[in-house]
Enzyme design. Structure first.
Site, PDB file in Angstrom:
ATOM      1  CG  HIS A 158      -1.994  -1.043   1.143  1.00 48.73           C
ATOM      2  ND1 HIS A 158      -3.306  -0.762   0.829  1.00 48.73           N
ATOM      3  CD2 HIS A 158      -1.939  -2.393   1.305  1.00 48.73           C
ATOM      4  CE1 HIS A 158      -4.009  -1.880   0.817  1.00 48.73           C
ATOM      5  NE2 HIS A 158      -3.205  -2.894   1.108  1.00 48.73           N
ATOM      6  CG  ASP A 358       0.040   9.323   0.859  1.00 44.48           C
ATOM      7  OD1 ASP A 358      -0.016   8.139   1.231  1.00 44.48           O
ATOM      8  OD2 ASP A 358      -0.633  10.230   1.363  1.00 44.48           O
TER       9      ASP A 358
HETATM   10  C1  GDG Z   1      -2.127   3.749   3.397  1.00 44.88           C
HETATM   11  C2  GDG Z   1      -1.136   4.444   2.459  1.00 44.88           C
HETATM   12  C3  GDG Z   1      -2.899   4.443   0.675  1.00 44.88           C
HETATM   13  C4  GDG Z   1      -8.246  10.094   8.154  1.00 44.88           C
HETATM   14  N1  GDG Z   1      -8.518  10.815   9.265  1.00 44.88           N
HETATM   15  C5  GDG Z   1      -9.717  10.416   9.695  1.00 44.88           C
HETATM   16  C6  GDG Z   1     -10.184   9.423   8.827  1.00 44.88           C
HETATM   17  N2  GDG Z   1      -9.262   9.248   7.894  1.00 44.88           N
HETATM   18  C7  GDG Z   1      -9.388   8.314   6.768  1.00 44.88           C
HETATM   19  C8  GDG Z   1      -9.476   9.048   5.445  1.00 44.88           C
HETATM   20  C9  GDG Z   1      -9.002   7.970   4.481  1.00 44.88           C
HETATM   21  C10 GDG Z   1      -8.020   7.186   5.332  1.00 44.88           C
HETATM   22  O1  GDG Z   1      -8.272   7.472   6.697  1.00 44.88           O
HETATM   23  C11 GDG Z   1      -6.588   7.593   5.046  1.00 44.88           C
HETATM   24  O2  GDG Z   1      -6.194   7.015   3.856  1.00 44.88           O
HETATM   25  P1  GDG Z   1      -4.906   7.493   3.083  1.00 44.88           P
HETATM   26  O3  GDG Z   1      -4.937   6.823   1.760  1.00 44.88           O
HETATM   27  O4  GDG Z   1      -4.942   8.967   2.967  1.00 44.88           O
HETATM   28  O5  GDG Z   1      -3.634   7.160   3.954  1.00 44.88           O
HETATM   29  P2  GDG Z   1      -2.993   5.994   4.918  1.00 44.88           P
HETATM   30  O6  GDG Z   1      -3.770   5.831   6.163  1.00 44.88           O
HETATM   31  O7  GDG Z   1      -1.602   6.444   5.121  1.00 44.88           O
HETATM   32  O8  GDG Z   1      -3.047   4.606   4.093  1.00 44.88           O
HETATM   33  C12 GDG Z   1      -1.896   5.303   1.463  1.00 44.88           C
HETATM   34  C13 GDG Z   1      -3.762   3.631   1.613  1.00 44.88           C
HETATM   35  O9  GDG Z   1      -2.960   2.894   2.541  1.00 44.88           O
HETATM   36  C14 GDG Z   1      -4.662   2.655   0.848  1.00 44.88           C
HETATM   37  O10 GDG Z   1      -3.913   1.787   0.052  1.00 44.88           O
HETATM   38  O11 GDG Z   1      -3.735   5.303  -0.085  1.00 44.88           O
HETATM   39  O12 GDG Z   1      -1.000   5.924   0.566  1.00 44.88           O
HETATM   40  O13 GDG Z   1      -0.231   5.229   3.213  1.00 44.88           O
HETATM   41  O14 GDG Z   1     -10.045   7.119   4.104  1.00 44.88           O
HETATM   42  O15 GDG Z   1     -10.780   9.499   5.229  1.00 44.88           O
HETATM   43  N3  GDG Z   1     -11.373   8.806   8.975  1.00 44.88           N
HETATM   44  C15 GDG Z   1     -12.145   9.191  10.041  1.00 44.88           C
HETATM   45  N4  GDG Z   1     -11.728  10.140  10.928  1.00 44.88           N
HETATM   46  C16 GDG Z   1     -10.541  10.782  10.791  1.00 44.88           C
HETATM   47  O16 GDG Z   1     -10.205  11.650  11.602  1.00 44.88           O
HETATM   48  N5  GDG Z   1     -13.332   8.610  10.219  1.00 44.88           N
END
Ligand code: GDG
Length: 484
Positions: A158, A358
């Protein structure tokens, strides 16, 4: 159809997948459809873990079986906080300066993976398809192969793949390459990641690209392909509250939502916003930046550092530029309920998504999905997020260039309605075509194809439509997964 067996560091809640969003929705669907098994860490630590080494707790959930194991305190410290999050995470995000190459971390990392493999062995059936997720579990495939498992085995990473020279700074890089060669298919987020991975195999362990596009590494032939992770736009929008709780604010909002991680570029983002207000003072009192940054991995030193830096930076900018009736940066260091996120995205004129590095970044996709098509906001996106490879109609910025980001905020705020609508329409079309179900079924179809000696055209190539069709046929997945 063969059973699917998933292994990842943590397991998700299959019954509440729609609430969790992201990849869990598609994974939950496929687990239900293929009576799957999902093995991961229970999230608990304790000394008793030594006694329960390969005896997981089982839970039945919507036709899927969830198996979890605890970790001992030492395993938690060396495997999870240590090798996974203080070696692999920083190096893979090109932060060599933050890597802690400590003796003992790697051995425990392999030990935990071996323990997971030994736990899985008696639970496996001969025709299971095994899908392993993310950087915590790189050695699992090879550990299973050593135990005699010949099933098709895929691995999805990921997070990004660093350039080969950086990857090779990890003392155990050869062992990691050997471990990766245990899989039949390595799935990555972007084509740039694939290029880095192939380059790594070539430079690190004399990997050779074969005529059919696969790679020969050690004594195995493996496939390396990109499968960009997506979201399910409909279930994301369904989580929105029936009535908006957002009070109309006199100020126009920029929104950032990122786990509080040093990869997410938060100090640069705050500085860019401060610079924008200095450079374009007419916007003072009219614009705010809301940054939601829930805590993660607080026991890793680098995470405490970034928290301190952000607190002092937001205090400094607010102190210098703020007024009694206007606070420029709203910094919230807590998790926010998902349904509120949709609402907040929708009421923000700019989605300000500027990670330094990312794998994909789902927030960029969620922000676009939440916009009103008749009056959409503008996405400002870092070129170093995997999402930038797909989301070309966003305003793409260099997250290290504070000046450029400050100017881009102004461009986004002043963009006319027609241009905003055009960009939004194109972005939504990409989000819908390559959603979370596409990601899941195309990975599994490719794994089936690889295991049976065929390969599908790469994602985004001229044969994309053919690939999609073949994907659906090969995966033999249920209607929701095979629609589109
Ligand atoms: C890894 C990789 C890749 C965030 N704050 C809150 C919250 N979130 C949710 C967001 C989003 C998710 O968490 C974060 O997803 P990301 O993709 O931005 O990042 P990572 O957690 O680092 O995930 C990344 C991912 O895996 C999938 O393959 O995209 O690059 O690092 O959905 O909305 N959700 C809630 N409260 C928050 O305060 N409910």
């Amino acid at each position: 159809m063969s059973r699917i067996v998933l292994v990842s560091n943590r397991v998700g809640d299959v019954s509440k997948a729609a609430l969790a969003g992201g990849v869990v929705i598609a994974i939950a669907d496929v687990l239900r459809a293929r009576s799957g098994l999902w093995l991961g860490w229970s999230g608990k630590t304790g000394e008793k873990a030594e006694e329960t080494r390969t005896t997981p707790d089982f839970q039945e959930m919507d036709g899927a079986t969830i198996a979890t194991l605890p970790l001992s305190h030492r395993e938690y410290k060396d495997y999870y906080l240590g090798y996974s999050n203080a070696v692999l995470w920083p190096v893979f995000h090109t932060r060599l300066d933050l890597a802690q190459f400590e003796a003992g971390y790697y051995q425990r990392y392999v030990d935990v993976n071996r323990r997971f493999a030994e736990t899985l062995l008696p639970l496996l059936k001969p025709d299971d398809t095994i899908w392993v997720h993310d950087y915590h579990m790189i050695p699992l495939g090879l550990e299973l192969r050593k135990l005699g498992v010949n099933n098709p085995m895929g691995f999805f990473l990921h997070i990004p793949v660093p350039p080969a020279q950086l990857f090779m700074a990890i003392p155990e890089y050869r062992d990691l390459a050997r471990s990766l060669s245990g899989y039949d298919l390595i799935g990555l987020q972007t084509r740039a990641d694939c290029a880095n991975m192939l380059d790594f195999f070539k430079n690190a362990v004399f990997g050779r690209i074969l005529q059919d596009g696969r790679m020969r590494v050690f004594d195995r032939e493996i496939s390396v392909k990109s499968f960009p992770v997506g979201i399910d736009m409909d279930s994301f929008l369904e989580s929105r509250p029936r009535r908006s709780r957002e009070q109309p604010t006199p100020a126009t909002r920029l929104i950032g939502v990122d786990r509080l991680d040093y990869t997410k570029g938060l100090p640069q983002k705050f500085r860019a916003f401060g610079r924008f207000l200095e450079k374009y003072p007419d916007y003072r009192r009219k614009v705010i930046l809301s940054q939601i940054a829930p805590p993660t991995r607080e026991s890793v030193v680098a995470y405490a550092d970034i928290r301190n830096e952000l607190e002092s930076l937001s205090g400094m900018i607010n102190g210098r530029l703020g007024e009694l009736d206007w606070v420029p940066i709203h910094y919230i260091h807590r998790s926010t309920p998902r349904r509120m996120l949709v609402d907040v995205y929708q009421h923000s004129r700019i989605g300000f998504v500027t990670p330094l590095r990312d794998g994909m970044n789902l927030v960029a996709k969620e922000y676009v999905a939440a916009q009103d098509p008749d009056d959409p906001g503008v996405l400002v996106l870092s070129r170093f997020a995997g999402a930038a490879e797909q989301m070309k109609q966003a305003l793409i910025v260099n997250p290290y260039d504070v000046e450029e980001m400050a100017d881009t905020i102004k461009i986004a705020l002043e963009m006319g309605l027609q241009e905003r609508k055009d960009r939004h329409r194109a972005l939504v079309s990409g989000i819908r075509s390559y959603d979370t179900f596409w990601w899941c079924r195309s990975f599994l179809a490719e794994l089936d194809a690889v295991a049976s000696g065929k390969t599908l055209p790469p994602f985004g190539a001229a044969g994309d439509e053919a690939a999609k069709k073949a994907t659906i046929e090969l995966a033999g997945l249920p209607s929701r997964l095979s629609s589109n």
